[in-house]
Scaffold this motif. Sequence first.
Motif, PDB file in Angstrom:
ATOM      1  N   VAL A 233      28.649   9.839  75.998  1.00 43.61           N
ATOM      2  CA  VAL A 233      27.974  11.122  76.171  1.00 43.61           C
ATOM      3  C   VAL A 233      28.346  11.770  77.504  1.00 43.61           C
ATOM      4  CG1 VAL A 233      25.695  12.151  76.500  1.00 43.61           C
ATOM      5  CG2 VAL A 233      26.031  10.427  74.739  1.00 43.61           C
ATOM      6  N   GLY A 234      28.485  13.091  77.527  1.00 45.04           N
ATOM      7  CA  GLY A 234      28.575  13.796  78.791  1.00 45.04           C
ATOM      8  C   GLY A 234      29.894  14.465  79.084  1.00 45.04           C
ATOM      9  N   ASP A 235      30.812  14.494  78.114  1.00 45.55           N
ATOM     10  CA  ASP A 235      32.039  15.252  78.318  1.00 45.55           C
ATOM     11  C   ASP A 235      32.184  16.221  77.146  1.00 45.55           C
ATOM     12  OD1 ASP A 235      34.835  15.868  79.231  1.00 45.55           O
ATOM     13  OD2 ASP A 235      34.447  14.097  80.470  1.00 45.55           O
ATOM     14  N   ASP A 236      33.317  16.920  77.062  1.00 47.97           N
ATOM     15  CA  ASP A 236      33.498  17.835  75.937  1.00 47.97           C
ATOM     16  C   ASP A 236      33.539  17.074  74.617  1.00 47.97           C
ATOM     17  OD1 ASP A 236      34.140  20.681  77.093  1.00 47.97           O
ATOM     18  OD2 ASP A 236      35.120  19.231  78.398  1.00 47.97           O
ATOM     19  N   ALA A 237      34.056  15.852  74.664  1.00 51.10           N
ATOM     20  CA  ALA A 237      34.140  15.022  73.464  1.00 51.10           C
ATOM     21  C   ALA A 237      34.039  13.567  73.895  1.00 51.10           C
ATOM     22  CB  ALA A 237      35.459  15.270  72.731  1.00 51.10           C
ATOM     23  N   ALA A 238      33.724  12.695  72.961  1.00 50.85           N
ATOM     24  CA  ALA A 238      33.777  11.258  73.209  1.00 50.85           C
ATOM     25  C   ALA A 238      35.202  10.786  72.978  1.00 50.85           C
ATOM     26  CB  ALA A 238      32.833  10.531  72.259  1.00 50.85           C
ATOM     27  N   ALA A 239      35.564   9.661  73.576  1.00 49.96           N
ATOM     28  CA  ALA A 239      36.897   9.091  73.352  1.00 49.96           C
ATOM     29  C   ALA A 239      36.743   7.686  72.799  1.00 49.96           C
ATOM     30  CB  ALA A 239      37.694   9.066  74.645  1.00 49.96           C
ATOM     31  N   ILE A 240      37.486   7.413  71.748  1.00 46.51           N
ATOM     32  CA  ILE A 240      37.361   6.164  71.005  1.00 46.51           C
ATOM     33  C   ILE A 240      38.746   5.552  70.834  1.00 46.51           C
ATOM     34  CG2 ILE A 240      36.719   5.170  68.770  1.00 46.51           C
ATOM     35  CD1 ILE A 240      34.756   7.603  68.498  1.00 46.51           C
ATOM     36  N   GLU A 241      38.875   4.301  71.213  1.00 40.16           N
ATOM     37  CA  GLU A 241      40.147   3.593  71.035  1.00 40.16           C
ATOM     38  C   GLU A 241      40.037   2.748  69.774  1.00 40.16           C
ATOM     39  OE1 GLU A 241      41.414   1.486  74.528  1.00 40.16           O
ATOM     40  OE2 GLU A 241      43.507   1.804  73.898  1.00 40.16           O
ATOM     41  N   VAL A 242      40.726   3.141  68.747  1.00 37.55           N
ATOM     42  CA  VAL A 242      40.629   2.423  67.475  1.00 37.55           C
ATOM     43  C   VAL A 242      41.379   1.103  67.616  1.00 37.55           C
ATOM     44  CG1 VAL A 242      41.134   2.533  65.009  1.00 37.55           C
ATOM     45  CG2 VAL A 242      40.445   4.601  66.233  1.00 37.55           C
ATOM     46  N   PRO A 243      40.732  -0.024  67.279  1.00 38.56           N
ATOM     47  CA  PRO A 243      41.396  -1.324  67.453  1.00 38.56           C
ATOM     48  C   PRO A 243      42.703  -1.395  66.666  1.00 38.56           C
ATOM     49  CG  PRO A 243      39.051  -1.602  66.980  1.00 38.56           C
ATOM     50  CD  PRO A 243      39.360  -0.161  66.772  1.00 38.56           C
ATOM     51  N   ALA A 244      43.649  -2.128  67.205  1.00 44.22           N
ATOM     52  CA  ALA A 244      44.982  -2.237  66.596  1.00 44.22           C
ATOM     53  C   ALA A 244      44.883  -2.669  65.139  1.00 44.22           C
ATOM     54  CB  ALA A 244      45.829  -3.237  67.380  1.00 44.22           C
ATOM     55  N   GLY A 245      45.612  -2.021  64.282  1.00 46.57           N
ATOM     56  CA  GLY A 245      45.651  -2.393  62.874  1.00 46.57           C
ATOM     57  C   GLY A 245      44.497  -1.860  62.044  1.00 46.57           C
ATOM     58  N   MET A 246      43.567  -1.152  62.683  1.00 47.48           N
ATOM     59  CA  MET A 246      42.402  -0.656  61.953  1.00 47.48           C
ATOM     60  C   MET A 246      42.546   0.841  61.697  1.00 47.48           C
ATOM     61  SD  MET A 246      40.467  -3.373  61.827  1.00 47.48           S
ATOM     62  CE  MET A 246      38.740  -3.670  62.224  1.00 47.48           C
ATOM     63  N   ILE A 247      41.876   1.321  60.665  1.00 51.10           N
ATOM     64  CA  ILE A 247      41.733   2.752  60.517  1.00 51.10           C
ATOM     65  C   ILE A 247      40.277   3.119  60.773  1.00 51.10           C
ATOM     66  CG2 ILE A 247      43.686   3.023  58.951  1.00 51.10           C
ATOM     67  CD1 ILE A 247      41.713   3.263  56.698  1.00 51.10           C
TER      68      ILE A 247
END
Lengths: 342, 342
Positions: free
Chosen positions: B33-47
């Motif tokens: 929370v607290g920026d223009d958007a959240a950032a998410i690192e999708v785990p390797a090999g996952m969708i």
Amino acid sequence: MSRTELSSLGEFGLIRHLTEHFPVQQKSTILGVGDDAAAIEVPAGMIAVLTTDMLIEGVHFDLSYVPLRHLGYKAVVVNLSDVYAMNAVPAQITVSIAVSNRFSLEAMEELYAGMLAACEHYGVDLVGGDTSTSVSGLAISVSAVGFVEKARMSTRRNARKGDLLCVTGDLGGAYLGLQVLEREKKVFLESPGVQPELSGFEYVIGRQLKPEARRDLVQFFSEQQIVPTSMIDISDGLASEILHLERNSGHGMVIYEEKIPIAADTGRVAEQFSLAPVTCALSGGEDYELLFTVGQSDYEKISANPSVSIIGYVDEPESSSRMVTRAGATIAITAQGWNAFS
Amino acid sequence: MSRTELSSLGEFGLIRHLTEHFPVQQKSTILGVGDDAAAIEVPAGMIAVLTTDMLIEGVHFDLSYVPLRHLGYKAVVVNLSDVYAMNAVPAQITVSIAVSNRFSLEAMEELYAGMLAACEHYGVDLVGGDTSTSVSGLAISVSAVGFVEKARMSTRRNARKGDLLCVTGDLGGAYLGLQVLEREKKVFLESPGVQPELSGFEYVIGRQLKPEARRDLVQFFSEQQIVPTSMIDISDGLASEILHLERNSGHGMVIYEEKIPIAADTGRVAEQFSLAPVTCALSGGEDYELLFTVGQSDYEKISANPSVSIIGYVDEPESSSRMVTRAGATIAITAQGWNAFS
């Protein structure tokens, strides 16, 4: 114009009908509308950014002068603007709407036609969402996903002393467009026979009704290998966004009044409303331009971009943001007390 | 109880106040929370899977008998249920609310306390969202992100002839819980002095007010190396979900009335309301159980799970779904004409 009741389709039929014409343009879209969730394959080496926004009739828009097609377009654009503000490229959106029986199927088709136009223009896929009833009025919730290399992501946090403070496009127009529309609505309500007087106001009305998100800036950063040290989109007015950057970076910002970009049309309309153009830029909001900081080493690249204005710089840690006026005075930048709950 | 006006915090202050206690539990959450958007690192090999849902006061919930804390919990759970229905594990949510001045800060704190409890219980992070005003009432929009290996994802599409059709838990309770609550509301409105008669109805009321999402099933599939050929969550009643699987797979389903799991408490309450329990299961909705198909080779593993009932099988392509009754008759499964717009 014909009117088809929403009840003739039912909830599932309605969402199918409204979304079936949306093409899939992104390779990353594995599964779009029509399942429990959409499936997105994030490109190798990228991180996903996710943002969401809700628009409520009577609070964020007034259908007496906002065409539904423009509303659909804008509902998408304001979310894409948040994605670009992360220095990311948007790829997917979801849209949920709640709508009362007052709206016809044709009205909803107009709304989604605007969303489709935005999806096509920005190359994003509509991948999910739902439709439900509301007790009154229209509510639209859009979420957007985009991708960015981790090392290129721009948050609100990392502005450093001496960085250049820059803004795209010009400011204050969207707010004045709203003032014109509100004035003409009032005139119309008082004298329904009178035609609205909108000629001469095309620029500011366009800024209010048809904002665009600054895709070009993110492309420019990519081409020029620039990573802004911080970035935010201007949805609530320049002053408010500067204060966000100050709070998140711990550095005050100094801006010069004379450097704030204001279109000639905006200045002219501001005068008619007896408003200082700079006040509209600082406190107006809804311009959806990007405000960002870059290191001084990027000065030449940045100053060669005609869409960008360098309006100031990042000051010492724990300083307070302020504006140097044309007259040479220095005044504090303060939040303009806008409070939707009051 | 004290009452703090929402206006005392302003929009930014409110969202900060409500979300600052949410912990970050997921490694994949790069920025919350607290920026223009959240950032998410999708785990390797996952969708990534992405789902969204909007809840509107007066349509999806009635605050005269739904405690705000339960509402917050349920608003999260219904989205997580959609993520699990993809055979994915939820990781992040965003929450947007629109709220009128009628609500106090304390009320919003209750709502977010319920969301926090759900986030903690399911191990998901609140990473974004916004707060705005509404003209009337409360609207909540939740989006959820989860991850799944591509080869393990379950859509609604791939049911094959001969697959087993299975469901978790038991059905019909949530609908009857709603009937009890509506009845007691009516009694209260007619005779405000009368205490609501809720004892003996704890089970069905709990199913309505405090649904849980079937995380355990997705864990079971992972441990047992089962990939369901199709899966959907039961939000609109068993019949409606079977028809979704039929339309998406092109195969009709056959179910046996006697195999449909219905709790004893649910059956007892149905009788009091002169309803057939099976009708509540087929058309009731809001149970948030999972309906899925698996190959026959998984029969032994599936039948060893006490939370799963095998209720039928997948029939020929282009067949129509039907139910074999206890009396041995075969009847067509039809959509129960529920139409929120009518």
